[in-house]
Design a protein around this motif. Sequence first.
Motif, PDB file in Angstrom:
ATOM      1  N   LEU A  23      76.814  34.402  61.207  1.00  0.00           N
ATOM      2  CA  LEU A  23      77.824  34.338  62.276  1.00  0.00           C
ATOM      3  C   LEU A  23      78.770  33.097  61.927  1.00  0.00           C
ATOM      4  O   LEU A  23      79.622  32.969  62.387  1.00  0.00           O
ATOM      5  CB  LEU A  23      77.455  34.339  63.725  1.00  0.00           C
ATOM      6  N   LYS A  24      78.160  32.161  60.918  1.00  0.00           N
ATOM      7  CA  LYS A  24      78.972  30.915  60.714  1.00  0.00           C
ATOM      8  C   LYS A  24      80.426  31.232  60.387  1.00  0.00           C
ATOM      9  O   LYS A  24      81.191  30.549  60.852  1.00  0.00           O
ATOM     10  CB  LYS A  24      78.356  30.128  59.841  1.00  0.00           C
ATOM     11  N   PRO A  25      80.862  32.252  59.405  1.00  0.00           N
ATOM     12  CA  PRO A  25      82.291  32.517  59.045  1.00  0.00           C
ATOM     13  C   PRO A  25      82.946  32.996  60.316  1.00  0.00           C
ATOM     14  O   PRO A  25      84.233  33.407  60.067  1.00  0.00           O
ATOM     15  CB  PRO A  25      81.833  33.234  57.954  1.00  0.00           C
ATOM     16  N   ILE A  26      82.274  33.589  61.198  1.00  0.00           N
ATOM     17  CA  ILE A  26      83.055  34.378  62.367  1.00  0.00           C
ATOM     18  C   ILE A  26      83.404  33.740  63.541  1.00  0.00           C
ATOM     19  O   ILE A  26      82.602  32.807  64.147  1.00  0.00           O
ATOM     20  CB  ILE A  26      82.084  35.811  62.623  1.00  0.00           C
TER      21      ILE A  26
END
Length: 218
Positions: A59-62
């Motif tokens: 989920l880091k890029p979201i």
Amino acid sequence: MLFAAGFGTRMGALTKDTPKPLIQVAGKPLLDHALDLTTTISTRVVNAHYHADQIKAHLKPIDVQISVEMPEVLDTGGGLRAALPFLGTDPVFTLNTDAVWAGPNPLELLEAGWNPEIMDALLLCVPLGNAVGRKGGGDFDLTAQGTLIRKGDLVYTGAQIVKTDLLADIPETAFSLNVLWNRMAKQNRLHGLTYSGKWCDVGHPAGIQMAQDMLAYV
């Protein structure tokens, strides 16, 4: 609120090293199928416990908030209450991440049917005949007034709108949303809506191919 903290024990060896929400269905993780339904929602929270590091990395890029439950998993009711600092005090959508949908966006249907004057929760349910991969019977029946009663041929899909203020009155730390629903049902404020499309439970290994077959006909 997207629930992604469970152990996925029904998946057997598939979840030994991978959390269930990251299992691939039709070329992308289950969690991403759920996130695709929430793109118009400004505040999104995903809870995590089992292999939480993998959920966080994915989920880091979201643009989502992550509510990590440690040291113990809190179940759906406890998990929702733990995420309230991110979610605020207004009613919220909740969505399970172990299902795939074929039909209209379930959250849009819930929003259109929501009436806070008479409802404390609105649960989206699907008839057993449209519940692909379902093992066992239904969960609820729908009354003429639109309220839900236990036992019937409607399967809860894992999508709802719910008010969260009553969570403060539940003494347990870890508890199911069923505890909250039972309190609402006694006041005739637990309502249901029937989903017109198909829904697939991907909580067990056979559900992966079932979901892919279902999506192939969309």
